[in-house]
Design an enzyme around this catalytic site. Structure first.
Site, PDB file in Angstrom:
ATOM      1  N   LYS A  20       0.837  -1.204   0.000  1.00 64.18           N
ATOM      2  CA  LYS A  20       0.000   0.000   0.000  1.00 64.18           C
ATOM      3  C   LYS A  20       0.879   1.264   0.000  1.00 64.18           C
ATOM      4  CE  LYS A  20      -4.116  -1.902   2.325  1.00 64.18           C
ATOM      5  NZ  LYS A  20      -4.938  -1.790   3.563  1.00 64.18           N
TER       6      LYS A  20
ATOM      7  N   TYR B 233     -12.262  -2.749  -3.654  1.00 61.10           N
ATOM      8  CA  TYR B 233     -12.893  -2.631  -2.334  1.00 61.10           C
ATOM      9  C   TYR B 233     -14.414  -2.592  -2.402  1.00 61.10           C
ATOM     10  CZ  TYR B 233      -8.455  -2.002   0.149  1.00 61.10           C
ATOM     11  OH  TYR B 233      -7.217  -2.192   0.725  1.00 61.10           O
TER      12      TYR B 233
ATOM     13  N   PHE C 113     -15.779   4.438   6.194  1.00 58.31           N
ATOM     14  CA  PHE C 113     -14.388   4.762   5.860  1.00 58.31           C
ATOM     15  C   PHE C 113     -14.075   4.556   4.374  1.00 58.31           C
ATOM     16  CE2 PHE C 113     -14.557   0.379   7.505  1.00 58.31           C
ATOM     17  CZ  PHE C 113     -13.978  -0.337   6.456  1.00 58.31           C
TER      18      PHE C 113
ATOM     19  N   ARG D 230      -1.912 -14.135   5.482  1.00 55.87           N
ATOM     20  CA  ARG D 230      -2.603 -13.268   6.456  1.00 55.87           C
ATOM     21  C   ARG D 230      -1.920 -13.345   7.825  1.00 55.87           C
ATOM     22  NH1 ARG D 230      -6.904  -9.577   4.995  1.00 55.87           N
ATOM     23  NH2 ARG D 230      -7.504  -9.759   7.169  1.00 55.87           N
TER      24      ARG D 230
ATOM     25  N   THR E 147      -6.169  -6.461  10.784  1.00 58.07           N
ATOM     26  CA  THR E 147      -6.506  -5.238  10.048  1.00 58.07           C
ATOM     27  C   THR E 147      -6.130  -3.969  10.820  1.00 58.07           C
ATOM     28  OG1 THR E 147      -8.355  -6.424   9.046  1.00 58.07           O
ATOM     29  CG2 THR E 147      -8.427  -4.006   8.947  1.00 58.07           C
TER      30      THR E 147
ATOM     31  N   ARG F  87       1.974  -5.738   9.829  1.00 56.86           N
ATOM     32  CA  ARG F  87       1.130  -4.645  10.320  1.00 56.86           C
ATOM     33  C   ARG F  87       1.434  -4.318  11.778  1.00 56.86           C
ATOM     34  NH1 ARG F  87      -4.630  -6.527   7.610  1.00 56.86           N
ATOM     35  NH2 ARG F  87      -4.327  -5.544   5.552  1.00 56.86           N
TER      36      ARG F  87
ATOM     37  N   ASN G  86      -1.981   0.258   7.078  1.00 65.02           N
ATOM     38  CA  ASN G  86      -1.458  -1.033   7.541  1.00 65.02           C
ATOM     39  C   ASN G  86      -0.526  -1.714   6.535  1.00 65.02           C
ATOM     40  OD1 ASN G  86      -3.519  -1.663   5.812  1.00 65.02           O
ATOM     41  ND2 ASN G  86      -4.859  -2.560   7.364  1.00 65.02           N
TER      42      ASN G  86
ATOM     43  N   HIS H 128      -1.963  -4.997   1.711  1.00 61.67           N
ATOM     44  CA  HIS H 128      -3.236  -5.694   1.558  1.00 61.67           C
ATOM     45  C   HIS H 128      -2.936  -7.175   1.345  1.00 61.67           C
ATOM     46  CE1 HIS H 128      -7.162  -6.929   0.057  1.00 61.67           C
ATOM     47  NE2 HIS H 128      -6.497  -7.589  -0.876  1.00 61.67           N
TER      48      HIS H 128
ATOM     49  N   GLU I 142      -9.609 -11.174  -6.683  1.00 60.12           N
ATOM     50  CA  GLU I 142      -8.588 -10.119  -6.651  1.00 60.12           C
ATOM     51  C   GLU I 142      -7.407 -10.416  -7.578  1.00 60.12           C
ATOM     52  OE1 GLU I 142      -7.673  -9.629  -2.503  1.00 60.12           O
ATOM     53  OE2 GLU I 142      -9.652  -8.803  -2.048  1.00 60.12           O
TER      54      GLU I 142
HETATM   55  N1  UDP Z   1      -9.958   0.088   7.167  1.00 61.30           N
HETATM   56  C1  UDP Z   1      -9.952   1.274   7.900  1.00 61.30           C
HETATM   57  N2  UDP Z   1     -10.761   1.370   9.001  1.00 61.30           N
HETATM   58  C2  UDP Z   1     -11.537   0.346   9.418  1.00 61.30           C
HETATM   59  C3  UDP Z   1     -11.520  -0.864   8.698  1.00 61.30           C
HETATM   60  C4  UDP Z   1     -10.719  -0.956   7.583  1.00 61.30           C
HETATM   61  O1  UDP Z   1      -9.247   2.213   7.563  1.00 61.30           O
HETATM   62  O2  UDP Z   1     -12.239   0.492  10.435  1.00 61.30           O
HETATM   63  C5  UDP Z   1      -9.101  -0.023   5.962  1.00 61.30           C
HETATM   64  C6  UDP Z   1      -7.771  -0.744   6.241  1.00 61.30           C
HETATM   65  O3  UDP Z   1      -6.758  -0.110   5.478  1.00 61.30           O
HETATM   66  C7  UDP Z   1      -8.060  -2.153   5.748  1.00 61.30           C
HETATM   67  C8  UDP Z   1      -8.972  -1.864   4.543  1.00 61.30           C
HETATM   68  O4  UDP Z   1      -9.781  -0.779   4.978  1.00 61.30           O
HETATM   69  O5  UDP Z   1      -6.872  -2.845   5.417  1.00 61.30           O
HETATM   70  C9  UDP Z   1      -9.835  -3.019   4.090  1.00 61.30           C
HETATM   71  O6  UDP Z   1     -10.606  -3.473   5.183  1.00 61.30           O
HETATM   72  P1  UDP Z   1     -10.790  -5.025   5.488  1.00 61.30           P
HETATM   73  O7  UDP Z   1     -11.834  -5.147   6.538  1.00 61.30           O
HETATM   74  O8  UDP Z   1     -10.990  -5.776   4.210  1.00 61.30           O
HETATM   75  O9  UDP Z   1      -9.383  -5.430   6.162  1.00 61.30           O
HETATM   76  P2  UDP Z   1      -8.152  -6.289   5.597  1.00 61.30           P
HETATM   77  O10 UDP Z   1      -8.721  -7.415   4.777  1.00 61.30           O
HETATM   78  O11 UDP Z   1      -7.283  -5.361   4.767  1.00 61.30           O
HETATM   79  O12 UDP Z   1      -7.413  -6.774   6.818  1.00 61.30           O
HETATM   80 MG    MG Z   2     -10.168  -7.469   3.274  1.00 61.38          MG
END
Ligand code: UDP
Ligand code: MG
Length: 151
Positions: free
Chosen positions: A11, A51, A59, A94, A100, A111, A125, A128, A139
């Site tokens: 990112k 997304y 957000f 992961r 996250t 992260r 973070n 992705h 994806e």
């Molecule tokens: N995100 C954020 N605030 C939140 C939840 C998510 O800024 O409360 C952002 C964060 O950068 C995250 C992305 O949105 O990586 C995608 O969210 P997801 O729930 O898919 O998390 P991930 O799969 O990336 O762990």
């Molecule tokens: Mg996700």
């Protein structure tokens, strides 16, 4: 055990803070095979498709700005897209990446070590990683042409 492919994005915060090599190093050491890699200029359309499942979240609009590098002054909306392959790669990647929310991510995960919550409340973070098998297939196909993946 299943052989899976999963999408990783470095990112814009990772790009700006020069963490690309570190992320690749950790994923390589965890035993995953890098089968696709490129720089991508992230259009508004690509960001919104990627997304799409989060489009109703509060957000979401800031997330689109974030992934396009608008909070980090990244020229040409550039990020690095990677495909890793291996046994249970989706879960395994992961685990290396961490939770996250950077405040919840375990120490030693990418992260957990390098993520932050910005003053605007954005979870920055670093990387992705696809969340599950369905997301991973979608994806990888969204970011890569079949001939760009060598396996
Ligand atoms: N995100 C954020 N605030 C939140 C939840 C998510 O800024 O409360 C952002 C964060 O950068 C995250 C992305 O949105 O990586 C995608 O969210 P997801 O729930 O898919 O998390 P991930 O799969 O990336 O762990
Ligand atoms: Mg996700």
């Amino acid at each position: 055990m299943a052989i899976e492919k999963t999408l990783i994005l470095i990112k814009p915060d990772g790009i700006k803070r020069r963490l690309t090599g570190l992320a690749i190093d950790r994923l390589e050491n965890a035993g995953f095979e890098l089968v696709g890699a490129k720089a991508v200029s992230v259009t508004e359309e690509l960001a919104r498709k990627h997304y799409d499942a989060l489009k109703d979240k509060p957000f979401f609009e800031n997330l689109i700005k974030y992934i396009r590098g608008e909070f980090h002054g990244i020229s040409k909306n550039r990020l690095i897209a990677l495909v890793y392959r291996g046994e249970n790669a989706i879960k395994g990647v992961r685990a290396v990446v961490g939770a996250t929310n950077p405040e919840d991510a375990a120490p030693g995960t990418i992260r957990g070590s390098f993520g932050r919550i910005s003053s605007k409340g954005q979870f920055e973070n670093v990387v992705h990683a696809s969340g599950d098998a369905q997301d991973a297939v979608r994806e990888v196909a969204l970011w890569f042409k079949p001939e760009e993946i060598i396996e």
